[in-house]
Motif scaffolding. Structure first.
Motif: not given
Length: 257
Positions: A135-142
């Motif tokens: 989840l944290e990795r998915m959030v970072e690009p956004f």
């Protein structure tokens, strides 16, 4: 394969704002296990029903989440203002504008979706990382995308609304919580969309004024200027290749080629 990454990245955008604690429970919730197995199959069935409800809820809010954290807001507002500037009420239809805005959004957000898929969602689905890490990795690009577009003034305003002391407020957009960054990003997007809309309105306003002045000089006071100006605005927009210019300008406004 690129299409799969794009749609998976879009799914990542829909999941990014869900609470980490809820995701940590996964989709294998079993109320029978929570109840110590005393309720047997009935509790397990209830758990499956709750899973279905949660899944339907996630799918129903996914479009809203995509609007909040992508370029869709700016694009659809600009296209709506363009239609108003032309003086057209239902042409192009709403479904056409929404489709164009959606595909322009996929084009602009392609690198972000791909990064969310490669770094977060795919490792999580392959069980290479935990759900919290995924989840944290998915959030970072956004987060990086929104941080590049948000105005410091808007972010500072929402940080002030939070009631936190000055020392605890985020100093940069990258440090801001999503509950502060997302609304600040939306305000920034709306401001830029209306700035672009103002520039779009100007040439069509000039055409309206010229047509109204000519009709007044000819003494044709009862003839609606809007009706006469409409075909001139349409041919002007077509001759200048307006759709190409608008789409290209929107893409370049995000730093695209």
């Amino acid at each position: 394969m690129a299409h799969h990454r794009t749609y998976a990245g879009a799914l990542a955008a829909a999941l990014m704002l869900l609470p980490a604690a809820a995701l940590a429970q996964g989709l294998n919730l079993d109320l029978g296990a929570l109840a110590g197995g005393s309720l047997g199959e009935g509790a397990s069935l209830s758990g499956r029903i709750i899973q279905g409800i949660v899944l339907l809820t996630v799918l129903s809010v996914a479009p809203g989440l995509l609007i909040m954290v992508t370029s869709f807001t700016r694009i659809i507002v600009v296209l709506s203002l363009l239609r108003s500037a032309l003086g057209l009420q239902q042409s192009p239809p709403n479904v056409v504008l929404l489709s164009l805005a959606m595909f322009l959004t996929f084009h602009i957000m392609g690198p972000v979706f791909d990064a969310a898929w490669q770094d977060g969602l795919r490792p999580m689905l392959n069980e290479q990382v935990t759900q919290e890490q995924g989840l944290e990795r998915m959030v970072e690009p956004f987060r990086g995308f929104m941080a590049a577009q948000v105005r410091d003034k808007d972010l500072s305003a929402f940080a002030g609304f939070s009631g936190k002391p000055e020392a605890e407020r985020p100093k940069t957009a990258e440090q801001a919580e999503l509950r502060l960054l997302v609304p600040a990003f939306l305000l920034s997007e709306l401001r830029r969309a209306f700035e672009i809309g103002f520039l779009i309105f100007l040439p069509f306003l000039v055409i309206d004024m010229v047509v109204a002045a000519v009709l007044m000089a000819m003494g044709m006071m009862m003839l609606p200027p809007v009706m006469i100006a409409l075909p001139f605005k349409i041919i002007f927009f077509v001759l200048t290749d307006g759709w190409f210019l608008i789409a290209g300008s929107l893409i370049r406004s995000y730093g695209g080629a």
